[in-house]
Design a protein around this motif. Sequence first.
Motif, PDB file in Angstrom:
ATOM      1  N   VAL A  29      43.304-109.631 -16.518  1.00 49.71           N
ATOM      2  CA  VAL A  29      44.505-108.820 -16.253  1.00 49.71           C
ATOM      3  C   VAL A  29      45.388-109.538 -15.229  1.00 49.71           C
ATOM      4  O   VAL A  29      44.965-109.809 -14.113  1.00 49.71           O
ATOM      5  N   LYS A  55      48.829-108.833 -14.246  1.00 48.62           N
ATOM      6  CA  LYS A  55      50.057-108.261 -13.660  1.00 48.62           C
ATOM      7  C   LYS A  55      50.229-108.803 -12.239  1.00 48.62           C
ATOM      8  O   LYS A  55      49.258-108.858 -11.481  1.00 48.62           O
ATOM      9  N   ASN A  91      50.708-105.543 -18.101  1.00 42.24           N
ATOM     10  CA  ASN A  91      51.142-104.151 -18.081  1.00 42.24           C
ATOM     11  C   ASN A  91      52.608-103.964 -18.449  1.00 42.24           C
ATOM     12  O   ASN A  91      52.991-102.929 -18.964  1.00 42.24           O
ATOM     13  N   ILE A 136      48.573-103.803 -22.043  1.00 47.93           N
ATOM     14  CA  ILE A 136      47.633-102.788 -21.531  1.00 47.93           C
ATOM     15  C   ILE A 136      48.339-101.732 -20.675  1.00 47.93           C
ATOM     16  O   ILE A 136      47.684-100.901 -20.057  1.00 47.93           O
ATOM     17  N   MET A 148      40.928 -97.053 -26.118  1.00 44.12           N
ATOM     18  CA  MET A 148      41.060 -97.598 -24.775  1.00 44.12           C
ATOM     19  C   MET A 148      41.174 -96.426 -23.804  1.00 44.12           C
ATOM     20  O   MET A 148      41.755 -95.392 -24.153  1.00 44.12           O
ATOM     21  N   LEU A 174      41.430 -95.356 -19.356  1.00 42.84           N
ATOM     22  CA  LEU A 174      41.562 -95.670 -17.939  1.00 42.84           C
ATOM     23  C   LEU A 174      41.116 -94.394 -17.220  1.00 42.84           C
ATOM     24  O   LEU A 174      41.925 -93.527 -16.943  1.00 42.84           O
ATOM     25  N   MET A 234      36.973-101.936 -15.461  1.00 43.51           N
ATOM     26  CA  MET A 234      37.839-102.835 -14.712  1.00 43.51           C
ATOM     27  C   MET A 234      36.986-103.479 -13.603  1.00 43.51           C
ATOM     28  O   MET A 234      35.767-103.359 -13.629  1.00 43.51           O
ATOM     29  N   SER A 235      37.631-104.134 -12.645  1.00 44.67           N
ATOM     30  CA  SER A 235      36.866-104.871 -11.628  1.00 44.67           C
ATOM     31  C   SER A 235      35.777-104.025 -10.961  1.00 44.67           C
ATOM     32  O   SER A 235      34.681-104.506 -10.706  1.00 44.67           O
ATOM     33  N   ARG A 287      38.639-105.099 -18.961  1.00 46.70           N
ATOM     34  CA  ARG A 287      39.932-105.565 -18.444  1.00 46.70           C
ATOM     35  C   ARG A 287      39.795-105.827 -16.940  1.00 46.70           C
ATOM     36  O   ARG A 287      39.728-104.892 -16.150  1.00 46.70           O
ATOM     37  N   ILE A 288      39.752-107.104 -16.579  1.00 49.23           N
ATOM     38  CA  ILE A 288      39.421-107.445 -15.197  1.00 49.23           C
ATOM     39  C   ILE A 288      40.524-108.260 -14.527  1.00 49.23           C
ATOM     40  O   ILE A 288      40.907-109.332 -15.012  1.00 49.23           O
ATOM     41  N   GLY A 289      41.051-107.732 -13.423  1.00 52.83           N
ATOM     42  CA  GLY A 289      42.114-108.406 -12.682  1.00 52.83           C
ATOM     43  C   GLY A 289      41.640-108.943 -11.355  1.00 52.83           C
ATOM     44  O   GLY A 289      41.341-110.125 -11.206  1.00 52.83           O
ATOM     45  N   THR A 290      41.531-108.055 -10.353  1.00 50.77           N
ATOM     46  CA  THR A 290      41.262-108.502  -8.976  1.00 50.77           C
ATOM     47  C   THR A 290      39.975-109.307  -8.808  1.00 50.77           C
ATOM     48  O   THR A 290      39.937-110.222  -7.995  1.00 50.77           O
ATOM     49  N   ARG A 332      46.175-108.078  -5.519  1.00 46.75           N
ATOM     50  CA  ARG A 332      47.572-108.190  -5.955  1.00 46.75           C
ATOM     51  C   ARG A 332      48.501-107.924  -4.781  1.00 46.75           C
ATOM     52  O   ARG A 332      48.198-107.111  -3.921  1.00 46.75           O
TER      53      ARG A 332
HETATM   54  C1  LIG Z   1      45.477-103.353 -13.399  1.00 47.03           C
HETATM   55  C2  LIG Z   1      44.717-102.890 -14.564  1.00 47.03           C
HETATM   56  C3  LIG Z   1      43.410-103.339 -14.828  1.00 47.03           C
HETATM   57  C4  LIG Z   1      42.652-104.294 -13.924  1.00 47.03           C
HETATM   58  O1  LIG Z   1      42.317-103.693 -12.705  1.00 47.03           O
HETATM   59  P1  LIG Z   1      41.418-104.461 -11.639  1.00 47.03           P
HETATM   60  O2  LIG Z   1      40.871-103.366 -10.820  1.00 47.03           O
HETATM   61  O3  LIG Z   1      42.334-105.365 -10.893  1.00 47.03           O
HETATM   62  O4  LIG Z   1      40.381-105.212 -12.372  1.00 47.03           O
HETATM   63  C5  LIG Z   1      42.799-102.913 -15.997  1.00 47.03           C
HETATM   64  N1  LIG Z   1      43.408-102.074 -16.856  1.00 47.03           N
HETATM   65  C6  LIG Z   1      44.648-101.606 -16.632  1.00 47.03           C
HETATM   66  C7  LIG Z   1      45.260-100.688 -17.630  1.00 47.03           C
HETATM   67  C8  LIG Z   1      45.333-101.992 -15.489  1.00 47.03           C
HETATM   68  O5  LIG Z   1      46.560-101.500 -15.276  1.00 47.03           O
END
Ligand SMILES: *Cc1c(COP(=O)(O)O)cnc(C)c1O
Length: 236
Positions: free
Chosen positions: A40, A42, A63, A85, A167, A169, A210-211, A226-229, A235
């Motif tokens: 991820v 963004k 995003n 996403i 999907m 959240l 997620m993370s 879905r992994i960002g941080t 961020r």
């Molecule tokens: C930002 C985001 C993520 C990733 O989140 P992290 O906690 O940074 O891994 C996953 N899915 C969606 C829809 C997001 O907006």
Amino acid sequence: MLDCLTMKTVAENLALVRKRIEAACEKAGRDPAGVKLVGVTKTVPVERIREGVDAGITILGENYIQEARRKKELLSDLPVSWHCIGHLQTNKAKFAVDCCNWVETLDRQSLALELNRHAEKMQRTIPVLIQVNLGAEETKSGISPEDLPAFFSRASAFERLDIRGLMALPPFFDQPERARPYFRRLRELLDRLRQGSALPEKLSELSMGMSGDFEVAIEEGATLVRIGTAIFGGRT
Ligand SMILES: *Cc1c(COP(=O)(O)O)cnc(C)c1O
């Protein structure tokens, strides 16, 4: 490039995340090949995204469509698949069909209509996931579990939409264990759709985790995390 907080490179973070994915698969008796990682990105600068792709990321999740379009242009040489996403405005459907390989956030009829219309124009089929609002949270978009079967059957009528799964959240919790019932619920909802579908093998994807909670999501059946941080750092 070093992340100031952890002093770890993107490649090191990614290696660690992959180990954790493998450990979660082992615990759940699953084949790690059945879990795809969506990086991820963004707000992540393109140089840093490039490091992630060099280290093996093959799917990027964005995003915001405008941000995705800009980055995709700068990273057009990379062999990656782009997933939308984030919440998608109906008037951005055209750009989503143009620049995203998948849309993970199909959450209403008007969007289905527009995605289908633009996909038809561009002579492509677009893989989509239906976003489900598991916690009935007003701030989050998504189809309610009650409305899902009816929405699924209506959306299935669009020839250019290839519905691949669900999907979600879930509400945010400090303790990942508390997200488990939501992940389980999403899996049950997918199982139910499959039972009523003529092509159950097409409905195989669960994008969840997620993370902070991807291991629990994998134990409950996630096929896309879905992994960002945890990969790119905090961020700004
Ligand atoms: C930002 C985001 C993520 C990733 O989140 P992290 O906690 O940074 O891994 C996953 N899915 C969606 C829809 C997001 O907006």
